[in-house]
Motif scaffolding. Structure first.
Motif, PDB file in Angstrom:
ATOM      1  N   VAL A  46       0.847  -1.196   0.000  1.00 21.21           N
ATOM      2  CA  VAL A  46       0.000   0.000   0.000  1.00 21.21           C
ATOM      3  C   VAL A  46       0.881   1.245   0.000  1.00 21.21           C
ATOM      4  O   VAL A  46       0.665   2.187  -0.774  1.00 21.21           O
ATOM      5  CB  VAL A  46      -0.942   0.008   1.227  1.00 21.21           C
ATOM      6  CG1 VAL A  46      -1.743   1.305   1.286  1.00 21.21           C
ATOM      7  CG2 VAL A  46      -1.872  -1.195   1.200  1.00 21.21           C
ATOM      8  N   MET A  50       1.149   3.859  -3.078  1.00 21.19           N
ATOM      9  CA  MET A  50       0.753   5.259  -2.871  1.00 21.19           C
ATOM     10  C   MET A  50       1.876   6.212  -3.286  1.00 21.19           C
ATOM     11  O   MET A  50       1.620   7.245  -3.913  1.00 21.19           O
ATOM     12  CB  MET A  50       0.399   5.488  -1.400  1.00 21.19           C
ATOM     13  CG  MET A  50      -0.945   4.932  -0.980  1.00 21.19           C
ATOM     14  SD  MET A  50      -1.338   5.336   0.757  1.00 21.19           S
ATOM     15  CE  MET A  50      -1.557   7.125   0.635  1.00 21.19           C
ATOM     16  N   ASN A  54       1.085   8.605  -6.602  1.00 17.09           N
ATOM     17  CA  ASN A  54       1.007  10.051  -6.375  1.00 17.09           C
ATOM     18  C   ASN A  54       2.112  10.806  -7.094  1.00 17.09           C
ATOM     19  O   ASN A  54       1.865  11.838  -7.728  1.00 17.09           O
ATOM     20  CB  ASN A  54       1.052  10.346  -4.873  1.00 17.09           C
ATOM     21  CG  ASN A  54      -0.294  10.149  -4.209  1.00 17.09           C
ATOM     22  OD1 ASN A  54      -1.167  11.002  -4.300  1.00 17.09           O
ATOM     23  ND2 ASN A  54      -0.468   9.020  -3.547  1.00 17.09           N
ATOM     24  N   LYS A  85       0.771  12.061   2.952  1.00 19.61           N
ATOM     25  CA  LYS A  85      -0.367  11.228   2.546  1.00 19.61           C
ATOM     26  C   LYS A  85      -0.253   9.813   3.100  1.00 19.61           C
ATOM     27  O   LYS A  85      -1.232   9.245   3.605  1.00 19.61           O
ATOM     28  CB  LYS A  85      -0.474  11.180   1.016  1.00 19.61           C
ATOM     29  CG  LYS A  85      -1.012  12.455   0.400  1.00 19.61           C
ATOM     30  CD  LYS A  85      -1.356  12.240  -1.068  1.00 19.61           C
ATOM     31  CE  LYS A  85      -2.040  13.469  -1.639  1.00 19.61           C
ATOM     32  NZ  LYS A  85      -2.557  13.229  -3.003  1.00 19.61           N
ATOM     33  N   ILE A  86       0.936   9.227   3.000  1.00 15.10           N
ATOM     34  CA  ILE A  86       1.119   7.860   3.503  1.00 15.10           C
ATOM     35  C   ILE A  86       0.966   7.831   5.021  1.00 15.10           C
ATOM     36  O   ILE A  86       0.310   6.949   5.584  1.00 15.10           O
ATOM     37  CB  ILE A  86       2.500   7.308   3.083  1.00 15.10           C
ATOM     38  CG1 ILE A  86       2.582   7.186   1.554  1.00 15.10           C
ATOM     39  CG2 ILE A  86       2.762   5.947   3.736  1.00 15.10           C
ATOM     40  CD1 ILE A  86       3.963   6.817   1.042  1.00 15.10           C
ATOM     41  N   GLN A  88      -0.727   9.895   6.976  1.00 11.21           N
ATOM     42  CA  GLN A  88      -2.124  10.083   7.359  1.00 11.21           C
ATOM     43  C   GLN A  88      -2.960   8.842   7.060  1.00 11.21           C
ATOM     44  O   GLN A  88      -3.848   8.473   7.836  1.00 11.21           O
ATOM     45  CB  GLN A  88      -2.714  11.306   6.635  1.00 11.21           C
ATOM     46  CG  GLN A  88      -2.144  12.638   7.097  1.00 11.21           C
ATOM     47  CD  GLN A  88      -2.360  12.893   8.586  1.00 11.21           C
ATOM     48  OE1 GLN A  88      -3.334  12.444   9.177  1.00 11.21           O
ATOM     49  NE2 GLN A  88      -1.430  13.610   9.201  1.00 11.21           N
ATOM     50  N   HIS A  89      -2.677   8.173   5.957  1.00  9.25           N
ATOM     51  CA  HIS A  89      -3.399   6.940   5.619  1.00  9.25           C
ATOM     52  C   HIS A  89      -3.170   5.883   6.692  1.00  9.25           C
ATOM     53  O   HIS A  89      -4.105   5.185   7.109  1.00  9.25           O
ATOM     54  CB  HIS A  89      -2.941   6.418   4.256  1.00  9.25           C
ATOM     55  CG  HIS A  89      -3.719   5.235   3.769  1.00  9.25           C
ATOM     56  ND1 HIS A  89      -4.854   5.364   2.998  1.00  9.25           N
ATOM     57  CD2 HIS A  89      -3.541   3.899   3.948  1.00  9.25           C
ATOM     58  CE1 HIS A  89      -5.344   4.154   2.730  1.00  9.25           C
ATOM     59  NE2 HIS A  89      -4.558   3.253   3.289  1.00  9.25           N
ATOM     60  N   ALA A  90      -1.932   5.770   7.151  1.00  7.89           N
ATOM     61  CA  ALA A  90      -1.619   4.788   8.190  1.00  7.89           C
ATOM     62  C   ALA A  90      -2.309   5.138   9.503  1.00  7.89           C
ATOM     63  O   ALA A  90      -2.752   4.251  10.240  1.00  7.89           O
ATOM     64  CB  ALA A  90      -0.108   4.698   8.389  1.00  7.89           C
ATOM     65  N   ASN A  92      -5.156   6.594   9.771  1.00  9.97           N
ATOM     66  CA  ASN A  92      -6.603   6.420   9.619  1.00  9.97           C
ATOM     67  C   ASN A  92      -7.026   4.982   9.339  1.00  9.97           C
ATOM     68  O   ASN A  92      -8.219   4.685   9.318  1.00  9.97           O
ATOM     69  CB  ASN A  92      -7.116   7.321   8.492  1.00  9.97           C
ATOM     70  CG  ASN A  92      -6.926   8.799   8.807  1.00  9.97           C
ATOM     71  OD1 ASN A  92      -6.927   9.187   9.975  1.00  9.97           O
ATOM     72  ND2 ASN A  92      -6.739   9.607   7.778  1.00  9.97           N
ATOM     73  N   HIS A  93      -6.066   4.091   9.105  1.00  8.03           N
ATOM     74  CA  HIS A  93      -6.381   2.701   8.788  1.00  8.03           C
ATOM     75  C   HIS A  93      -5.525   1.796   9.677  1.00  8.03           C
ATOM     76  O   HIS A  93      -4.316   1.665   9.457  1.00  8.03           O
ATOM     77  CB  HIS A  93      -6.119   2.404   7.306  1.00  8.03           C
ATOM     78  CG  HIS A  93      -6.989   3.200   6.381  1.00  8.03           C
ATOM     79  ND1 HIS A  93      -6.702   4.512   6.047  1.00  8.03           N
ATOM     80  CD2 HIS A  93      -8.140   2.875   5.725  1.00  8.03           C
ATOM     81  CE1 HIS A  93      -7.631   4.961   5.214  1.00  8.03           C
ATOM     82  NE2 HIS A  93      -8.519   3.990   5.012  1.00  8.03           N
ATOM     83  N   CYS A  96      -2.938  -0.611   8.484  1.00  7.16           N
ATOM     84  CA  CYS A  96      -1.748  -0.044   7.839  1.00  7.16           C
ATOM     85  C   CYS A  96      -0.794   0.607   8.830  1.00  7.16           C
ATOM     86  O   CYS A  96       0.179   1.257   8.431  1.00  7.16           O
ATOM     87  CB  CYS A  96      -2.157   0.979   6.780  1.00  7.16           C
ATOM     88  SG  CYS A  96      -3.040   0.279   5.372  1.00  7.16           S
TER      89      CYS A  96
END
Length: 250
Positions: A46, A50, A54, A85-86, A88-90, A92-93, A96
């Motif tokens: 992931v 990403m 991007n 971005k990576i 924040q994704h981690a 929020n998930h 991850c």
């Protein structure tokens, strides 16, 4: 210039968490990238995906990069954007959590190339002056080598060889190394994940790169060697061959 990208799962891993590619902006200039993802529950793929998707989008919407200063600013700003971005994704998930990726990227114009790296994916230059590693690994073992605590030979078999001191996406802010180099016609740039550099010695990298083979054949041979020597990791590389030509030409 000519360029080739190639990736392989290797012989042991169940998934390929590496990613990369060669992308072209509106002026025909190339951005070459290799990313080696890490993290539990397959989150490494992931993170690397990403990073690549991007940067690809940003680059394809970029106009001409005319100076080294512009290239260094572009690569710093956009890698920082991807890092956020990576991260924040981690956050929020939950699946991850802790994911990240190495990255080595090169903006290739017809006058210079600007290289950025985070982690232990590498960039080498091969030319008539020899073969040289352009980037420094951001790893514990490399710091021990740099400080004289262990030798390069010791580093090859160190039990904590894979421990990184920097990675893209694991923290809100990240440091990267950026440098710009010039090239001559016929020079080769090799970007690769540690699935190649950990398995194939520099002498063998050189031996393949200097052959009068098409770039695709050189890339295939390097992956073949990494698998021959165990293939315990994913293997990813980009080879760029420079020519004195217009930006959009081969």
């Amino acid at each position: 210039m000519k360029a080739v990208f190639m990736t392989d799962q290797g012989k042991i891993r169940q998934h390929n968490e590496d990613n990369g590619g060669i992308f072209v902006n509106k002026a025909g200039q190339r951005l070459a990238i290799v990313a080696d993802g890490m993290g539990g529950h397959r989150a490494g793929d992931v993170a690397s995906e990403m990073a690549i998707s991007n940067l690809k989008e940003y680059w394809e919407n970029t106009a001409v990069i005319a100076t080294a200063e512009a290239a260094e600013t572009w690569i710093r700003d956009h890698i920082n954007m991807v890092n956020s971005k990576i991260f924040q994704h981690a956050q929020n998930h939950q699946e991850c959590e802790g994911m990240g990726t190495t990255i080595v990227a090169a903006i290739c114009t017809n006058r210079f190339t600007t290289i950025a790296n985070i982690g232990d994916s590498r960039c080498y230059m091969s030319n008539e002056m020899g073969f040289k590693q352009i980037t420094e690994d951001h790893s514990l073992v490399n710091e021990l080598v740099r400080s004289g605590q262990i030798s390069k030979e010791d580093a090859e078999h160190h039990p904590r060889k894979n421990l990184l001191l920097r990675a893209l996406g694991t923290e809100l802010n990240v440091e990267m190394d950026i440098k710009t180099i010039t090239f001559e016609e016929g020079d080769l740039l090799l970007l690769c994940s540690d699935g190649l550099s950990n398995k194939v010695k520099e002498e063998e990298l050189v031996e393949v790169l200097i052959q009068e083979f098409p770039l695709e054949q050189k890339a295939s041979r390097l992956i073949e060697l990494a698998n021959l020597y165990g293939g315990e990791d994913n293997i990813t590389l980009v080879i760029v061959e420079f020519y004195d030509s217009c930006e959009s030409g081969e």
